[in-house]
Design a protein around this motif. Sequence first.
Motif, PDB file in Angstrom:
ATOM      1  N   GLY A 563       0.756  -1.542  -0.279  1.00 11.27           N
ATOM      2  CA  GLY A 563      -0.392   0.429   0.641  1.00 11.27           C
ATOM      3  C   GLY A 563       0.923   1.126  -0.833  1.00 11.27           C
ATOM      4  N   LEU A 564       2.099   1.593   0.396  1.00  9.63           N
ATOM      5  CA  LEU A 564       3.389   2.596   0.891  1.00  9.63           C
ATOM      6  C   LEU A 564       3.110   2.424  -0.907  1.00  9.63           C
ATOM      7  CD1 LEU A 564       5.307   3.020   3.797  1.00  9.63           C
ATOM      8  CD2 LEU A 564       6.207   3.010   1.213  1.00  9.63           C
ATOM      9  N   VAL A 565       3.265   3.553  -1.898  1.00  7.28           N
ATOM     10  CA  VAL A 565       3.884   4.351  -2.272  1.00  7.28           C
ATOM     11  C   VAL A 565       5.045   4.975  -2.701  1.00  7.28           C
ATOM     12  CG1 VAL A 565       3.514   5.352  -4.845  1.00  7.28           C
ATOM     13  CG2 VAL A 565       2.170   3.568  -3.828  1.00  7.28           C
ATOM     14  N   GLU A 566       5.433   5.736  -1.591  1.00 11.27           N
ATOM     15  CA  GLU A 566       6.188   6.942  -1.218  1.00 11.27           C
ATOM     16  C   GLU A 566       6.235   7.809  -0.122  1.00 11.27           C
ATOM     17  OE1 GLU A 566       7.250   9.505  -4.258  1.00 11.27           O
ATOM     18  OE2 GLU A 566       6.733  11.368  -2.630  1.00 11.27           O
ATOM     19  N   LEU A 567       7.655   7.652   1.045  1.00 12.12           N
ATOM     20  CA  LEU A 567       7.468   7.846   1.777  1.00 12.12           C
ATOM     21  C   LEU A 567       8.286   9.291   1.821  1.00 12.12           C
ATOM     22  CD1 LEU A 567       7.484   6.104   5.535  1.00 12.12           C
ATOM     23  CD2 LEU A 567       8.841   7.407   5.453  1.00 12.12           C
ATOM     24  N   ARG A 568       7.472  10.283   2.738  1.00 10.97           N
ATOM     25  CA  ARG A 568       9.125  11.202   2.489  1.00 10.97           C
ATOM     26  C   ARG A 568       8.608  12.018   3.940  1.00 10.97           C
ATOM     27  NH1 ARG A 568       5.749  15.946   1.055  1.00 10.97           N
ATOM     28  NH2 ARG A 568       4.557  15.544  -0.190  1.00 10.97           N
ATOM     29  N   LEU A 569       9.786  13.231   4.700  1.00 12.52           N
ATOM     30  CA  LEU A 569       8.693  13.645   5.326  1.00 12.52           C
ATOM     31  C   LEU A 569       8.984  15.326   5.112  1.00 12.52           C
ATOM     32  CD1 LEU A 569      12.903  13.130   7.324  1.00 12.52           C
ATOM     33  CD2 LEU A 569      10.676  12.042   6.998  1.00 12.52           C
ATOM     34  N   GLN A 570       8.131  15.257   5.895  1.00 11.25           N
ATOM     35  CA  GLN A 570       7.395  16.671   5.729  1.00 11.25           C
ATOM     36  C   GLN A 570       8.279  17.860   5.257  1.00 11.25           C
ATOM     37  OE1 GLN A 570       4.181  17.394   8.577  1.00 11.25           O
ATOM     38  NE2 GLN A 570       3.897  19.868   7.290  1.00 11.25           N
ATOM     39  N   GLY A 571       8.490  18.175   4.464  1.00  6.90           N
ATOM     40  CA  GLY A 571       8.980  19.999   3.873  1.00  6.90           C
ATOM     41  C   GLY A 571      10.326  19.188   2.906  1.00  6.90           C
ATOM     42  N   ASP A 572      10.925  17.751   2.649  1.00 10.73           N
ATOM     43  CA  ASP A 572      11.577  17.431   1.877  1.00 10.73           C
ATOM     44  C   ASP A 572      11.103  17.449   0.651  1.00 10.73           C
ATOM     45  OD1 ASP A 572      13.022  17.815   3.855  1.00 10.73           O
ATOM     46  OD2 ASP A 572      13.419  15.705   4.939  1.00 10.73           O
ATOM     47  N   SER A 573      11.487  17.620  -0.783  1.00 11.76           N
ATOM     48  CA  SER A 573      10.913  16.716  -1.869  1.00 11.76           C
ATOM     49  C   SER A 573      11.596  15.589  -2.512  1.00 11.76           C
ATOM     50  CB  SER A 573      11.976  18.101  -2.780  1.00 11.76           C
ATOM     51  OG  SER A 573      12.918  18.158  -2.970  1.00 11.76           O
ATOM     52  N   THR A 574      12.603  15.057  -1.329  1.00  7.68           N
ATOM     53  CA  THR A 574      13.103  13.641  -1.666  1.00  7.68           C
ATOM     54  C   THR A 574      12.441  12.462  -0.986  1.00  7.68           C
ATOM     55  OG1 THR A 574      15.882  15.453  -2.297  1.00  7.68           O
ATOM     56  CG2 THR A 574      15.088  11.977  -1.935  1.00  7.68           C
ATOM     57  N   PRO A 575      12.064  11.262  -1.611  1.00  6.97           N
ATOM     58  CA  PRO A 575      11.379  10.259  -0.896  1.00  6.97           C
ATOM     59  C   PRO A 575      11.984   9.550  -0.117  1.00  6.97           C
ATOM     60  CG  PRO A 575      11.639   9.978  -3.055  1.00  6.97           C
ATOM     61  CD  PRO A 575      11.748  11.120  -3.104  1.00  6.97           C
ATOM     62  N   VAL A 576      11.995   9.220   1.258  1.00  5.26           N
ATOM     63  CA  VAL A 576      12.978   8.470   1.789  1.00  5.26           C
ATOM     64  C   VAL A 576      12.828   6.646   1.370  1.00  5.26           C
ATOM     65  CG1 VAL A 576      13.255   7.045   4.038  1.00  5.26           C
ATOM     66  CG2 VAL A 576      12.889   9.279   3.787  1.00  5.26           C
ATOM     67  N   ILE A 577      11.254   6.039   1.007  1.00  5.36           N
ATOM     68  CA  ILE A 577      10.929   4.658   0.247  1.00  5.36           C
ATOM     69  C   ILE A 577      10.155   5.250  -0.380  1.00  5.36           C
ATOM     70  CG2 ILE A 577      10.267   2.686   1.202  1.00  5.36           C
ATOM     71  CD1 ILE A 577      10.776   3.913   4.324  1.00  5.36           C
ATOM     72  N   THR A 578      10.668   4.224  -1.422  1.00  8.70           N
ATOM     73  CA  THR A 578       9.890   4.523  -2.932  1.00  8.70           C
ATOM     74  C   THR A 578       9.005   2.474  -3.173  1.00  8.70           C
ATOM     75  OG1 THR A 578      11.257   4.021  -4.136  1.00  8.70           O
ATOM     76  CG2 THR A 578      10.510   6.096  -3.749  1.00  8.70           C
ATOM     77  N   GLN A 579       7.951   2.867  -3.713  1.00  5.40           N
ATOM     78  CA  GLN A 579       7.742   1.336  -3.310  1.00  5.40           C
ATOM     79  C   GLN A 579       6.940   1.556  -5.632  1.00  5.40           C
ATOM     80  OE1 GLN A 579       8.047  -1.429  -2.588  1.00  5.40           O
ATOM     81  NE2 GLN A 579       7.055  -2.788  -4.364  1.00  5.40           N
ATOM     82  N   GLU A 580       7.678   0.462  -6.257  1.00  4.54           N
ATOM     83  CA  GLU A 580       7.237   0.631  -7.778  1.00  4.54           C
ATOM     84  C   GLU A 580       6.297  -0.337  -8.119  1.00  4.54           C
ATOM     85  OE1 GLU A 580      10.536   0.946  -9.897  1.00  4.54           O
ATOM     86  OE2 GLU A 580      11.053   3.351  -9.290  1.00  4.54           O
ATOM     87  N   GLY A 581       6.532  -1.529  -7.274  1.00  4.35           N
ATOM     88  CA  GLY A 581       5.347  -2.815  -7.254  1.00  4.35           C
ATOM     89  C   GLY A 581       5.621  -3.954  -6.910  1.00  4.35           C
ATOM     90  N   GLY A 582       5.048  -5.012  -6.534  1.00  2.00           N
ATOM     91  CA  GLY A 582       4.605  -6.078  -5.669  1.00  2.00           C
ATOM     92  C   GLY A 582       4.933  -7.226  -6.180  1.00  2.00           C
ATOM     93  N   ILE A 583       5.763  -7.435  -7.566  1.00  2.00           N
ATOM     94  CA  ILE A 583       5.705  -8.654  -8.733  1.00  2.00           C
ATOM     95  C   ILE A 583       7.482  -9.128  -7.987  1.00  2.00           C
ATOM     96  CG2 ILE A 583       5.810  -9.363 -11.199  1.00  2.00           C
ATOM     97  CD1 ILE A 583       3.954  -7.908 -11.895  1.00  2.00           C
ATOM     98  N   GLY A 584       7.620 -10.582  -7.709  1.00  2.00           N
ATOM     99  CA  GLY A 584       8.989 -11.146  -8.149  1.00  2.00           C
ATOM    100  C   GLY A 584       8.982 -12.045  -8.937  1.00  2.00           C
TER     101      GLY A 584
END
Length: 743
Positions: A563-584
């Motif tokens: 469910g999490l696609v992108e996580l960033r801190l408020q005020g920052d433009s660079t994400p800390v975590i990204t998720q592009e898909g769940g296929i393995g």
Amino acid sequence: MSGKNTGTGGRRIVAERRYSDSAAKPAQRKAAPKRQARKTTKRRANKPRGPIRRLLGILMLPFIWLFRLIWKITWRVSLVCFAILAAAVFYVSSTLPEDYRVLVDQRVRGSVTLLDREGQVFAWRGDQFGGMITADTVSDHLHNAVVATEDKRFYRHFGISPRGIASAVRINLSAGRGPLSGNGGSTITQQTAKLLCLGVPFDPETWEDETAYEADCRQGSIWRKAKEAIYAMALELRYTKEEVLTIYMNRAFLGAGARGFEAASQRYFGKSANEVGPAEAAMLAGLLKAPSRYAPTNNLERSRDRGATVLKLMNDQGYLSDAQHAQAVENPASLSQAAAAEAGGYFADWVMRSGPEIFTRNTTEDVIIRTSFDQEIQASTEEAMQLVFQERVSAESTAQAAIVVMSADGAVRAMVGGRDVRASGAFNRATQANRQTGSAFKPFLYAAAMELGYTPNDYVVDAELCIDIPGSSRYCPRNYTNRFYGNVTLTEALARSLNTAAVRISEAMGRDNVRKIANDFGLQSDLAEGPALALGASESTLLQMTGAYAGILNGGSTVTPYGLVELRLQGDSTPVITQEGGIGERVISRRAAEHLTYMMSRVVAEGTGVRAQLDGWQIAGKTGTTQGAKDAWFIGFTADYVVGVWMGNDDNKPLRGVTGGGLPATIWHEVMARITAGVTPRPLPMIDPGPAAPLVSQEELARQAAEEARRQQQEQQRQQRQNRRNNTDSAINNLLNGLFGNN
């Protein structure tokens, strides 16, 4: 001559004049003694009351002495107390930071703002802080509403209000409470002191958690109240009124995790606290009395009623004209679309639990998480669930249900974890309930068959079957209809959900192989060891099962639901975590997956899942009903979405009259009917094998069945003979050992 002189002459002319003169003088000199004589006479007249007065005087002497002593002690003690109080206030004031803005945001926990796939806010978690506002720049209506509601003498006291305290004590006593119970008469400055916990920071070694810390800050003992008063006066000494009010307006808790009026205004109205009107300002100020009770997301009408009370206070105190007051009452505040929707409570809770703890459950930062959530699909899911339960389920039923909607790559688009579709912080049956899967597990044993080269048109015998299980009784599966159908294709066996055929296939493919494929598709719970594996004796969550079916839809690759696609801190433009898909990694070949998809499409077209059909759409899926009807499943997919539905009771009581092809398939249909409305149908990625080869004759089927039964009987007899020989040999060995010993 002398006689004359001593006679008439002296008496008439000289002597009388001299006498009169000389007589006057003694008379004047004797005036005082006469007055003294009168006083003496008066004292003598009152002489009987003298002893009483003296007695009273003697009796009063101790009281007069005591009064004078108390007075001397009191003013000296008062002077000392005042000096101590002044010293305490000055000392506390000296410990306060010079810049009041340091005190505006000292949250222990951070906040998490969740955005949907379109970037729109749909949920908040943690202690939300929307940014600093000041008493000078905030909406005048909000400024006035806070003062009118909480402390109308705010600009006239020195931090505490004796008049307010006396009024609160009177109200408490008249209500039958203790003098300090209920209304506290606290000023805004005192409330600010309490919000600052009297300057004591949170220490994890002292308090178990932040809840315990805040409870300690809110205690109402007399000693605590005294310290609170000193701290309040110190705040007034250190800062201006507007600065104290600014601290208060940024620190106050206003329900739904909102800390401060900016966060609350954004949370409830989707706008800054600088922009709110009278009705909105009144509703926000009304939250200060009881944030959770009056939160508009909990009960909008109750919050509006409280707001109306605040509007009247503002009108009575001259902050609103009669016309403004009437207009605000006629047009009460309304929630923003996001706040009114209350969407995605289960989904938001799942993201918070599954995301990294340092940025979700225990974050000290303000975090922005963009998710895969789709608010329109969520609304369709909730509406379908409520419709089916209202129209098809009795009001006395305790049955629960859960729904997951997912894309083929594992992106979760919607989630409902129970009949209360908008619950938050509740038990999530979609992600937390491990339940037996029943026949919903069968596609994975057929996946093993397709991967090993079988086709949908290959045949399997559906006939009586019994398997000896070492250390247990014989296992003899039965079909739901208590009938056997002879020689059937694999497609027909799956469409009819035939149990004996499924067990034969599982045994033929090898349980370990079936178990490995199921594990690779994401079913990570402990799978059954025996032949019951084929019939879904193992447990799984709805989320895992839906993700496993998504692996079939995407062509045979494993899927990790996310469910999490992108996580960033408020005020920052660079994400800390990204998720592009769940296929393995790939589990089965695309050809095998497309054959399996075709077989599952026949389940809906002509098998146990016909209630899930949608006009114009190709649908693949599988029903599942566990032993005793404790669980009912339907999981199916179109070319775009996989939807999993589960029904059951939390206490594992059997469902009455519910199978996977019944209500779960109906819920699935209602969900997808809404999701696909107005969408052009797309075909499923599947291979149609064409018509199956002609069936063999009934005589041949009977012969094959008899031959197989004979082989099984022979094998059982052989096994029994072997067991008897082993037992005999063991007995002889034991006897010889007893007679001759090990030598």
